[in-house]
Motif scaffolding. Structure first.
Motif, PDB file in Angstrom:
ATOM      1  N   ALA A   1       0.822  -1.214   0.000  1.00  0.00           N
ATOM      2  CA  ALA A   1       0.000   0.000   0.000  1.00  0.00           C
ATOM      3  C   ALA A   1       0.854   1.262   0.000  1.00  0.00           C
ATOM      4  O   ALA A   1       0.502   2.259  -0.636  1.00  0.00           O
ATOM      5  N   ILE A   2       1.981   1.239   0.683  1.00  0.00           N
ATOM      6  CA  ILE A   2       2.868   2.409   0.725  1.00  0.00           C
ATOM      7  C   ILE A   2       3.514   2.616  -0.641  1.00  0.00           C
ATOM      8  O   ILE A   2       3.617   3.745  -1.120  1.00  0.00           O
ATOM      9  N   ILE A   3       3.936   1.539  -1.272  1.00  0.00           N
ATOM     10  CA  ILE A   3       4.510   1.636  -2.618  1.00  0.00           C
ATOM     11  C   ILE A   3       3.480   2.245  -3.561  1.00  0.00           C
ATOM     12  O   ILE A   3       3.765   3.195  -4.297  1.00  0.00           O
ATOM     13  N   LYS A   4       2.264   1.706  -3.540  1.00  0.00           N
ATOM     14  CA  LYS A   4       1.215   2.194  -4.436  1.00  0.00           C
ATOM     15  C   LYS A   4       0.873   3.659  -4.167  1.00  0.00           C
ATOM     16  O   LYS A   4       0.657   4.428  -5.099  1.00  0.00           O
ATOM     17  N   TYR A   5       0.831   4.055  -2.906  1.00  0.00           N
ATOM     18  CA  TYR A   5       0.537   5.439  -2.543  1.00  0.00           C
ATOM     19  C   TYR A   5       1.555   6.389  -3.178  1.00  0.00           C
ATOM     20  O   TYR A   5       1.198   7.393  -3.782  1.00  0.00           O
ATOM     21  N   HIS A   6       2.822   6.064  -3.055  1.00  0.00           N
ATOM     22  CA  HIS A   6       3.865   6.952  -3.567  1.00  0.00           C
ATOM     23  C   HIS A   6       3.982   6.899  -5.091  1.00  0.00           C
ATOM     24  O   HIS A   6       4.300   7.909  -5.719  1.00  0.00           O
ATOM     25  N   VAL A   7       3.714   5.753  -5.681  1.00  0.00           N
ATOM     26  CA  VAL A   7       3.670   5.683  -7.137  1.00  0.00           C
ATOM     27  C   VAL A   7       2.546   6.575  -7.642  1.00  0.00           C
ATOM     28  O   VAL A   7       2.732   7.352  -8.584  1.00  0.00           O
ATOM     29  N   ARG A   8       1.386   6.504  -7.016  1.00  0.00           N
ATOM     30  CA  ARG A   8       0.249   7.330  -7.442  1.00  0.00           C
ATOM     31  C   ARG A   8       0.582   8.816  -7.309  1.00  0.00           C
ATOM     32  O   ARG A   8       0.308   9.607  -8.211  1.00  0.00           O
ATOM     33  N   ARG A   9       1.173   9.210  -6.189  1.00  0.00           N
ATOM     34  CA  ARG A   9       1.518  10.619  -5.999  1.00  0.00           C
ATOM     35  C   ARG A   9       2.519  11.071  -7.064  1.00  0.00           C
ATOM     36  O   ARG A   9       2.410  12.166  -7.612  1.00  0.00           O
ATOM     37  N   THR A  10       3.463  10.214  -7.411  1.00  0.00           N
ATOM     38  CA  THR A  10       4.436  10.546  -8.445  1.00  0.00           C
ATOM     39  C   THR A  10       3.760  10.658  -9.805  1.00  0.00           C
ATOM     40  O   THR A  10       4.064  11.567 -10.589  1.00  0.00           O
ATOM     41  N   LEU A  11       2.828   9.765 -10.090  1.00  0.00           N
ATOM     42  CA  LEU A  11       2.073   9.856 -11.346  1.00  0.00           C
ATOM     43  C   LEU A  11       1.243  11.145 -11.408  1.00  0.00           C
ATOM     44  O   LEU A  11       1.131  11.769 -12.465  1.00  0.00           O
ATOM     45  N   GLU A  12       0.684  11.563 -10.285  1.00  0.00           N
ATOM     46  CA  GLU A  12      -0.090  12.815 -10.262  1.00  0.00           C
ATOM     47  C   GLU A  12       0.816  14.019 -10.507  1.00  0.00           C
ATOM     48  O   GLU A  12       0.425  14.976 -11.179  1.00  0.00           O
ATOM     49  N   ASN A  13       2.035  13.967  -9.988  1.00  0.00           N
ATOM     50  CA  ASN A  13       2.999  15.034 -10.265  1.00  0.00           C
ATOM     51  C   ASN A  13       3.369  15.044 -11.756  1.00  0.00           C
ATOM     52  O   ASN A  13       3.517  16.110 -12.352  1.00  0.00           O
ATOM     53  N   PHE A  14       3.518  13.858 -12.333  1.00  0.00           N
ATOM     54  CA  PHE A  14       3.806  13.746 -13.763  1.00  0.00           C
ATOM     55  C   PHE A  14       2.646  14.337 -14.568  1.00  0.00           C
ATOM     56  O   PHE A  14       2.843  15.072 -15.523  1.00  0.00           O
ATOM     57  N   ARG A  15       1.411  14.030 -14.164  1.00  0.00           N
ATOM     58  CA  ARG A  15       0.224  14.532 -14.847  1.00  0.00           C
ATOM     59  C   ARG A  15       0.176  16.064 -14.839  1.00  0.00           C
ATOM     60  O   ARG A  15      -0.203  16.679 -15.827  1.00  0.00           O
ATOM     61  N   ALA A  16       0.584  16.661 -13.732  1.00  0.00           N
ATOM     62  CA  ALA A  16       0.559  18.121 -13.626  1.00  0.00           C
ATOM     63  C   ALA A  16       1.473  18.777 -14.663  1.00  0.00           C
ATOM     64  O   ALA A  16       1.175  19.858 -15.165  1.00  0.00           O
ATOM     65  N   ILE A  17       2.568  18.129 -14.999  1.00  0.00           N
ATOM     66  CA  ILE A  17       3.517  18.666 -15.982  1.00  0.00           C
ATOM     67  C   ILE A  17       3.153  18.224 -17.401  1.00  0.00           C
ATOM     68  O   ILE A  17       3.421  18.924 -18.365  1.00  0.00           O
ATOM     69  N   HIS A  18       2.545  17.053 -17.512  1.00  0.00           N
ATOM     70  CA  HIS A  18       2.224  16.462 -18.821  1.00  0.00           C
ATOM     71  C   HIS A  18       0.730  16.126 -18.908  1.00  0.00           C
ATOM     72  O   HIS A  18       0.357  14.947 -18.924  1.00  0.00           O
ATOM     73  N   PRO A  19      -0.144  17.134 -18.994  1.00  0.00           N
ATOM     74  CA  PRO A  19      -1.591  16.871 -19.038  1.00  0.00           C
ATOM     75  C   PRO A  19      -2.034  15.912 -20.140  1.00  0.00           C
ATOM     76  O   PRO A  19      -2.986  15.148 -19.917  1.00  0.00           O
ATOM     77  N   PRO A  20      -1.378  15.866 -21.304  1.00  0.00           N
ATOM     78  CA  PRO A  20      -1.820  14.895 -22.313  1.00  0.00           C
ATOM     79  C   PRO A  20      -1.701  13.429 -21.860  1.00  0.00           C
ATOM     80  O   PRO A  20      -2.302  12.547 -22.472  1.00  0.00           O
ATOM     81  N   SER A  21      -0.954  13.165 -20.796  1.00  0.00           N
ATOM     82  CA  SER A  21      -0.793  11.800 -20.282  1.00  0.00           C
ATOM     83  C   SER A  21      -1.922  11.392 -19.334  1.00  0.00           C
ATOM     84  O   SER A  21      -1.903  10.275 -18.805  1.00  0.00           O
TER      85      SER A  21
END
Length: 140
Positions: free
Chosen positions: A103-123
């Motif tokens: 669950a901790i791994i998934k939480y941080h992966v998700r947060r990192t993906l959300e940060n990626f989304r903020a910079i790359h909205p087409p993703s």
């Protein structure tokens, strides 16, 4: 909650995440990057119901397998555990090993993906699909 940029697309809230999260944060800097498909490394660590391993340069690895026995890692309650290793000489971090529940791994992966989304909205649609595919929710 004060979330700070840590490196790459990784962020951290030291009050909530704690100091022992640094090996995982280091690995996430190389898991989610601009030059590879987002699922490139994620497909190597999820789903955790199977033996999984990812790693590479500069000196990092994430696995849910005991590297000595080849058995999957579980805590006493039966939750899947990941072992994260980083090369201390390269990362300059004091602790080169972290042990984390899935669950901790998934939480941080998700947060990192959300940060990626903020910079790359087409993703966004690709990220939404990965969140569903791997069950990456924010609950820990």
């Amino acid at each position: 909650m004060v979330v700070r940029h840590w490196g790459g697309y990784v962020s951290v809230d030291w009050d909530c995440d704690g100091d022992n999260i640094e090996p995982l944060l280091w690995c996430l800097r190389f898991l989610i990057v601009d030059h590879l498909p987002l699922d490139y490394w994620l497909s190597r660590i999820f789903p955790a119901i199977e033996k999984r391993y990812a790693g590479g340069d500069p000196g990092w690895e994430i696995t849910n397998v005991d590297l000595d026995t080849g058995d999957m890692l579980y805590d006493p309650s039966g939750k899947i555990i990941y072992r994260v290793w980083i090369d201390e000489d390269i990362s300059y971090l004091e602790s080169g090993v972290g042990i984390y529940e899935e669950a901790i791994i998934k939480y941080h992966v998700r947060r990192t993906l959300e940060n990626f989304r903020a910079i790359h909205p087409p993703s966004s649609s690709e990220i939404d699909a990965l969140v569903l595919k791997y069950g990456l929710d924010y609950s820990i």
